[in-house]
Design a protein around this motif. Sequence first.
Motif, PDB file in Angstrom:
ATOM      1  N   GLN A  10       2.448   1.588  -3.518  1.00  0.00           N
ATOM      2  CA  GLN A  10       1.517   1.638  -4.645  1.00  0.00           C
ATOM      3  C   GLN A  10       1.434   2.988  -5.373  1.00  0.00           C
ATOM      4  O   GLN A  10       1.356   3.016  -6.611  1.00  0.00           O
TER       5      GLN A  10
ATOM      6  N   GLN B 208      -6.577 -12.198  -7.106  1.00  0.00           N
ATOM      7  CA  GLN B 208      -6.526 -10.811  -6.659  1.00  0.00           C
ATOM      8  C   GLN B 208      -6.560  -9.855  -7.842  1.00  0.00           C
ATOM      9  O   GLN B 208      -7.078  -8.723  -7.734  1.00  0.00           O
ATOM     10  N   HIS B 209      -6.048 -10.271  -8.991  1.00  0.00           N
ATOM     11  CA  HIS B 209      -5.936  -9.380 -10.160  1.00  0.00           C
ATOM     12  C   HIS B 209      -7.052  -9.598 -11.189  1.00  0.00           C
ATOM     13  O   HIS B 209      -6.929  -9.141 -12.322  1.00  0.00           O
TER      14      HIS B 209
ATOM     15  N   GLU C  80       0.418  -0.140 -12.101  1.00  0.00           N
ATOM     16  CA  GLU C  80       0.074  -1.541 -11.944  1.00  0.00           C
ATOM     17  C   GLU C  80      -0.248  -1.846 -10.480  1.00  0.00           C
ATOM     18  O   GLU C  80       0.430  -1.334  -9.561  1.00  0.00           O
ATOM     19  N   GLN C  81      -1.279  -2.655 -10.258  1.00  0.00           N
ATOM     20  CA  GLN C  81      -1.609  -3.047  -8.891  1.00  0.00           C
ATOM     21  C   GLN C  81      -0.526  -3.968  -8.352  1.00  0.00           C
ATOM     22  O   GLN C  81      -0.203  -4.990  -8.960  1.00  0.00           O
TER      23      GLN C  81
ATOM     24  N   SER D  99       0.828  -1.206   0.000  1.00  0.00           N
ATOM     25  CA  SER D  99       0.000   0.000   0.000  1.00  0.00           C
ATOM     26  C   SER D  99       0.863   1.257   0.000  1.00  0.00           C
ATOM     27  O   SER D  99       0.568   2.241  -0.681  1.00  0.00           O
TER      28      SER D  99
END
Length: 223
Positions: free
Chosen positions: A89, A221-222, A94-95, A86
């Motif tokens: 980020q 998750q993605h 991109e996550q 976090s």
Amino acid sequence: MTPEHTSNEHLSEPGPIRADLGRPETAQEEADRKAENTRLHRARQNLRNLAAALGVTVLVVLVLVLIVPRNDNPRSYDVDYAAAASEAQPGYTEQLAAPKVPENWAANRAEIREGADGVTEWYIGYVVNDGDTPVGFVGMSQGINANETWVVDKVERRAKTGEIALGGVTWAEYDHTDLTAEEAGNTRYSLVGKIGDSTFVVYGSHSALDVQALATLIAEQHR
């Protein structure tokens, strides 16, 4: 005429009898014998000094072992990888992956790295525990806009052995579980999958099932 009197008081006493020759030893033999005795004495003295020094060294080591505090508790890992992701980020579109893993897994590192060819990499390493005992390692490397050189480097130049579908993603499989843990290291079993602009390399030293589980969690998750 007074008889000539020969005095022997200035003559050297004959040396000890040489038992091996049956005659007195010569002056040279006497000198050689004394030199050898001196050499043997010095050698014995050096040996005693060496033994004494060794004894002192052993004593010092023993004292250090006794006085240095030791922590016998199992080493614990508690890196908050979700918080680290976090925090990092905002610098990336991109996550960054931060999948929720089984309770017996504990992260020992989570960080942004620079991989081969300058590829930016988000890394998380997990220790897999059986109770309080670490039994294996699973890691994931998320390469952002990665290239083939980065992938080859992450799988340690091992050959692809197949493909497997997990979490809706087709992963390239690098199954080298035929190698011993010592030979294969942390990439005994690896998976490579592309999601968006990220290339994920998931790998482990212990169980292929653990690596597959992590790859599935990342893919979910993605979605």
